[in-house]
Design a protein around this motif. Structure first.
Motif, short mmCIF file in Angstrom:
data_model
loop_
_atom_site.label_atom_id
_atom_site.label_comp_id
_atom_site.label_asym_id
_atom_site.label_seq_id
_atom_site.Cartn_x
_atom_site.Cartn_y
_atom_site.Cartn_z
N TRP A 106 0.68 -1.38 -0.08
CA TRP A 106 0.05 0.00 0.10
C TRP A 106 0.94 1.39 0.09
O TRP A 106 0.51 2.12 -0.61
CB TRP A 106 -0.96 -0.17 1.07
N VAL A 107 1.84 1.28 0.85
CA VAL A 107 2.75 2.44 0.75
C VAL A 107 3.38 2.72 -0.67
O VAL A 107 3.40 4.08 -1.03
CB VAL A 107 3.98 2.32 1.82
N MET A 108 3.82 1.77 -1.14
CA MET A 108 4.26 1.83 -2.60
C MET A 108 3.27 2.12 -3.61
O MET A 108 3.47 2.86 -4.81
CB MET A 108 5.06 0.55 -3.21
N HIS A 109 2.02 1.65 -3.48
CA HIS A 109 0.80 2.06 -4.25
C HIS A 109 0.57 3.50 -4.12
O HIS A 109 0.44 4.51 -5.13
CB HIS A 109 -0.03 1.40 -3.78
N MET A 110 0.69 4.10 -2.64
CA MET A 110 0.45 5.25 -2.59
C MET A 110 1.45 6.44 -3.24
O MET A 110 1.00 7.32 -3.86
CB MET A 110 0.27 5.60 -0.99
N THR A 111 2.88 5.96 -3.06
CA THR A 111 3.79 6.78 -3.50
C THR A 111 3.54 6.90 -5.08
O THR A 111 3.83 7.90 -5.79
CB THR A 111 5.13 6.14 -3.28
N THR A 112 3.14 5.96 -5.77
CA THR A 112 2.83 5.96 -7.32
C THR A 112 1.73 6.69 -7.63
O THR A 112 1.75 7.69 -8.55
CB THR A 112 2.37 4.41 -7.65
N ALA A 113 0.70 6.56 -6.74
CA ALA A 113 -0.41 7.61 -6.87
C ALA A 113 -0.08 9.29 -6.61
O ALA A 113 -0.54 9.87 -7.52
CB ALA A 113 -1.64 7.37 -5.96
N HIS A 114 0.55 9.19 -5.78
CA HIS A 114 1.16 10.80 -5.55
C HIS A 114 2.15 11.28 -6.68
O HIS A 114 1.96 12.51 -6.96
CB HIS A 114 1.89 11.08 -4.20
N THR A 115 2.70 10.38 -7.04
CA THR A 115 3.83 10.74 -8.29
C THR A 115 2.89 11.14 -9.56
O THR A 115 3.20 12.14 -10.11
CB THR A 115 4.89 9.81 -8.52
N ILE A 116 1.95 10.21 -9.82
CA ILE A 116 1.29 10.58 -11.00
C ILE A 116 0.23 11.96 -10.74
O ILE A 116 0.27 12.71 -12.01
CB ILE A 116 0.20 9.34 -11.14
N TYR A 117 0.04 12.18 -9.40
CA TYR A 117 -0.73 13.35 -9.30
C TYR A 117 0.27 14.69 -9.51
O TYR A 117 -0.22 15.36 -10.23
CB TYR A 117 -1.17 13.57 -8.08
N GLU A 118 1.63 14.53 -9.05
CA GLU A 118 2.46 15.67 -9.11
C GLU A 118 3.17 15.83 -10.34
O GLU A 118 3.33 16.88 -10.73
CB GLU A 118 3.44 15.51 -7.92
#
Length: 409
Positions: A106-118
């Motif tokens: 989940w942590v790596m998933h969250m990092t992926t999501a935030h990178t896509i947003y930024e």
């Protein structure tokens, strides 16, 4: 503030209550309670199966997504939570008390999501974030065998062609490898004019040329962090996240901060989960020959106290750092301002979890040594210190910062 009947009874008995503000950031109490309910109901029942069968915790991740926790750090208007970095830390710490494998995925998933947003365009946000929020899993494919724990140094290349890029990369550790729905692959562009040639490409798991290998490790056995190969994978231009180079900025301002915060919270949660089990076992286990429980021995209580103090020291660093990251985001400042405390936090949390899980095993005695949650916490927590950036690398960066020389040559 109302005091419950149970709390009044404890006060009358002289029992000290641990202040809630000591274990949870103000304003996140209900989120923490909801996370414990989710962890106990959905994550814990699958945790041992995930570990023993090396089974990817897809069902647990799906339940986390159903609860609305798939992109908590992005702005509220885009589907995130208020004070998202603090919320992220609270959730990661709680989830890890029940299933560390689910938590790290989940942590790596969250990092992926935030990178896509930024780093992504508005079109990419509209196309990809709803998938993540609906339960699709995202992963990061960064580390390479040639550079080991220096995952920010990437040697692979993706060459331009008529329809986008042809990607060739061998990745060494990819959390959710072969299980994620898509990956953000870090590579380089030989054609870019940017001195920083780091580039991010989004690759679907079922694309031709994508190959994943089994993961068999000491701990975190459910998170499928095995090697992956990307052989002449065709990536369209619309799936380049950010520029053709220049992505080192997002490595320092998005990926590292999210990963360091989330993983440190995971180590805090593992330590607390192991200690909770040791405490409960010490209270329940009674020696028939003496009539005393294990918890009746002063030496045991001292070991429990030392372990809890270590956990709370890391927890205090965790939430202070998370709150600083939330302030940076609100004030439009770069998250790289928080890298120094994040280095200290991850190092301390990863060292602490080794000490505390060992103490929990010792207090639990033979029961703790048997296959089960306590010995699993020992194995899971050991990953933190060797997970890149390793604790040795982070201590070097802290030390270089202290003597005022560049932290990264």
């Amino acid at each position: 503030m109302k005091i419950s009947v149970m709390e009044k009874e404890k006060q009358q008995q002289g029992i000290m209550e641990i202040p809630q503000w000591w274990t949870c950031p103000e304003g996140h109490e209900e989120l923490q309670k909801a996370a414990h309910v989710l962890g106990e109901r959905e994550l814990l029942p699958r945790a041992l199966v995930s570990d023993q069968e090396r089974k990817y915790p897809r069902e647990s991740l799906r339940e986390v997504a159903k609860a609305g926790y798939s992109a908590v750090t992005i702005p509220v208007e885009a589907g995130g939570l208020e004070d998202g970095f603090t919320a992220f830390a609270v959730l990661s710490e709680v989830f890890a008390q029940y299933c560390p494998s689910t938590t790290m995925c989940w942590v790596m998933h969250m990092t992926t999501a935030h990178t896509i947003y930024e780093a992504g365009t508005e079109e990419q946000r509209q196309r990809l974030l709803p998938r993540l929020q609906a339960g699709h899993v995202g992963g990061l494919a960064f580390s390479e065998k040639a550079t080991g724990g220096h995952f920010w140094n990437v040697g692979s290349e993706a060459k331009r062609n008529e329809s986008g890029y042809s990607l060739d990369a061998e990745k060494s550790f990819v959390t959710s490898g072969g299980e994620a729905d898509f990956y953000l692959v870090a590579t380089t562009s030989p054609e870019t004019n940017d001195p920083d040639n780091l580039m991010f490409l989004l690759v679907e798991n079922d694309q031709k040329g994508v190959e994943a290998f089994p993961f068999d490790a000491m701990g975190l056995r459910g998170n499928a962090s095995g090697p992956m190969n990307f052989k002449q994978v065709q990536v369209s231009l619309e799936n380049r996240i950010g520029g053709e180079g220049g992505m080192g900025y997002f490595n320092d301002n998005t990926i590292d901060p999210l990963f360091l915060l989330g993983s440190a919270a995971c180590w805090v949660g593992i330590a607390q989960g192991a200690l909770n089990m040791a405490i409960n076992g010490a209270k329940r286990t009674v020696h028939e020959d003496t009539g005393s429980s294990v918890a009746d021995y002063q030496v045991i209580r001292h070991e429990l106290a030392k372990a809890q103090i270590k956990i709370d020291s890391a927890r205090s660093m965790l939430y202070r750092t998370a709150e600083a990251m939330d302030r940076c985001q609100k004030e439009g400042r770069e998250l790289s301002e928080c890298l120094y405390p994040l280095w200290q936090l991850k190092t301390h949390a990863a060292d602490m979890v080794i000490d505390v899980t060992n103490a929990a095993l010792q207090v639990s005695g033979g029961r703790g040594y048997m296959t089960g949650q306590v010995e699993k916490f020992v194995r899971d927590g050991r990953a933190g210190a060797i997970m890149g950036p390793t604790n040795e690398v982070l201590r070097e960066w802290v030390g270089r910062t202290l003597i005022e020389v560049p932290w990264l040559d």
